[in-house]
Scaffold this motif. Sequence first.
Motif: not given
Length: 233
Positions: A226-233
């Motif tokens: 469950d590897f997840k990378v998110t650019k929040l802003k």
Amino acid sequence: MKGKIYLVALFLLLTPILIFSQSVLVNDNFNSMNGWKAAYGNWKIVDGRLAQLSTTAGKAKINRYVPQSGLMQYEFNVRYIDGGMDKYGGFGIHVFVDKPHGGLAWGDGRSFLLWITYDPKAYDGTGFYGQVYKSVTSSYMYLMKGYNQEIPEKIKIGGKDYVYLDPAYVKYDLPIKFTIDSATGEVKLYDPLIPNWIWKFSLGGPVAKGSYVSLRTNSLAVSFDDFKVTKLK
């Protein structure tokens, strides 16, 4: 009344902007390697998880392309397989890597390594420590001063004891979640045991853009999912 209507309208207008300003860059459930490239160690997909199976590989590492800038969020879980129980073991993640090394190496280009280590011979107390390393090149990396924090057997928060080092935890997946604001270097680490508790620390200032992340282990066999990378802003 008009003021309330205006505020509601403004909220509805801004909500889609806030939602769509977030961008999920990686969301891997490891049905395949899906862009991950092993540098060193015995990396395989096992039962839908990315596993590093060697307990003797001292600098096992695997790289993945992920452009990073701004406010970033990283999420994954770790499951113990073997090794590290009576001598040494560790795992962690390099973030904001500019040029990852494709083989056996001490560092990993220009990056920061967030690391959990167990080394009872080198460190007093429990032997478990949370550390932050600054990698300058693939051959030069150092433990940042003041970033060698012992992980206690238990901690009391809000009048409640939370046990960190229960041996039963090796049967469960350890959830990892943290954010890094590259503009300031501020890190927010979500405690895996204490609900809604966040640990804050700094990487010492702004962080340059990166193009890769790297998972790594040392003398420890573990698996990731469950590897997840998110650019929040």
